[in-house]
Scaffold this active site. Structure first.
Site, PDB file in Angstrom:
ATOM      1  N   CYS A 109       0.808  -1.223   0.000  1.00 57.61           N
ATOM      2  CA  CYS A 109       0.000   0.000   0.000  1.00 57.61           C
ATOM      3  C   CYS A 109       0.840   1.271   0.000  1.00 57.61           C
ATOM      4  CB  CYS A 109      -0.985   0.015   1.166  1.00 57.61           C
ATOM      5  SG  CYS A 109      -0.287  -0.375   2.752  1.00 57.61           S
ATOM      6  N   HIS A 155      -2.367   6.708   3.644  1.00 58.87           N
ATOM      7  CA  HIS A 155      -0.926   6.906   3.709  1.00 58.87           C
ATOM      8  C   HIS A 155      -0.572   8.205   2.980  1.00 58.87           C
ATOM      9  CE1 HIS A 155      -0.537   3.060   5.433  1.00 58.87           C
ATOM     10  NE2 HIS A 155       0.045   2.379   4.470  1.00 58.87           N
TER      11      HIS A 155
END
Ligand code: 2RA
Length: 351
Positions: free
Chosen positions: A129, A258
């Site tokens: 990710c 993120h």
């Protein structure tokens, strides 16, 4: 007839988003089978507005499956992805197990969709990710200006560590809430938490009121596995085997999304206006870059959405051909479930 899809790891953090995505995206699937560990077998979970019984992982669950998306720990993928592939399913794997194998493509549909066709083992990997959270934007810039170097610092959300991550962050915040003396002397946060919570955090240090310069497992030279993944996966996806990459991965008290500070050197000069033109035209990228008016992306403003957000684009003053930028991407959506769903949709056109 429409292809059959199996979701392996249907009850996890990514599995939950996966079920939501297949329920809201174009309905190209026939049967959707939900599969998880024996512990979750028999549970009813909702997909496309219907309750579906979760099946325990076993070889037979892959019979008749055209596409199987795995979001399970590395060791579970190592055992079961080849079983699915041997039974005729195209296996799309989110774990780190196969990503760097030369005969397994590592695919980001915006960047290297054609790689998905060349899959001798019937396995396609989807990136970590952290890599994925920036790849759509970086890939678009690379396509025109040829990337040479990347220096990245990540600010990673706790849900990257699975459902235990947010649970721990919420517990810590609750344990510390109301005490306006903590966070002011060394060790006081640890002491306050030790009095109130079990010592079972998925993180190696307190995550509330803190930033933790570690994500993943220990690797030679003092690297964290996330940092090496970012390097190796970026090289493979972009098709630049000698791309220079250096990363520092940091966990922050954000639930989901993120962020990455990216310092990217290109083959030739690229201006902020050039970057804006390219990123505005990239279909899955949202440009939020008007710093004079306080416009840039932050996790709280983009969480739960699909695109890759980019802002704070600057020409580096002391480094030629280099841009500094800030990128945000939902680590459970584009960072995980969405990319896998997009790969599945890509290969589903073959049926
Ligand atoms: C993390 N990238 O954020 C990892 C998950 N695979 O922990």
């Amino acid at each position: 007839s429409k292809p059959t899809l199996a979701l392996i790891g249907a009850t996890g953090a990514v599995g939950t988003v996966m079920r939501e995505l297949v329920s809201t995206r174009e309905d190209i699937w026939g049967e959707i089978r939900l599969v998880a560990s024996a512990r979750s077998a028999g549970k009813l979970l909702r997909v496309r507005g219907e309750d579906v019984v979760v099946q325990a992982l076993a070889p037979e669950v892959f019979d008749g499956v055209d596409v199987a998306i795995f979001d399970v720990p590395d060791e579970v993928s190592a055992e079961w992805v080849p079983v699915a592939a041997a039974r005729g399913a195209i296996a799309i794997d989110k774990s780190g197990t196969f990503r760097m194998e030369p005969d397994v493509p590592l695919v980001v549909p915006e960047v290297n969709p054609l790689d998905a066709r060349d899959r001798p083992r019937n396995i396609i990997s989807t990136p970590n990710c952290t890599t994925l959270s920036m790849m759509a934007a970086i890939g678009a810039l690379h396509a025109e200006y040829t990337l040479k170097e990347l220096v990245v610092a990540s600010y990673q959300a706790v849900s990257g560590a699975g459902v235990a991550g947010p649970a721990r962050l919420y517990d810590e915040i609750e344990a510390l809430a109301g005490d306006r003396t903590v966070g002011q002397s060394a060790g006081d946060v640890r002491k306050a938490l030790a009095n109130k919570l079990e010592d079972d955090s998925p993180f190696p240090a307190p995550i509330a009121f803190n930033v933790v310069p570690w994500a993943g497992s220990y690797k030679d030279g003092g690297w964290a596995s996330e940092e090496l993944k970012l390097r190796n996966e970026s090289r493979k996806i972009l098709g630049i085997p000698d791309l220079k990459v250096s990363a520092t991965c940091v966990r922050v008290p954000v639930v989901t999304t993120h962020s990455l500070a990216v310092h990217a050197r290109f083959e030739r000069e690229i201006t902020v206006a050039d970057a804006h033109r390219i990123l505005e035209a990239a279909p899955t990228v949202v440009l939020m870059d008007d710093p004079a008016n306080g416009v840039w992306p932050t996790p709280v403003d983009v969480v739960g959405t699909d695109p890759t957000y980019i802002g704070r684009i600057r020409q580096a003053v002391d480094f030629p051909n280099t841009l500094d930028m800030f990128v945000c991407g939902d680590n459970l959506r584009k960072g995980a479930a969405l990319n896998a769903a997009e790969i599945a949709e890509l290969v589903a056109t073959e049926f």
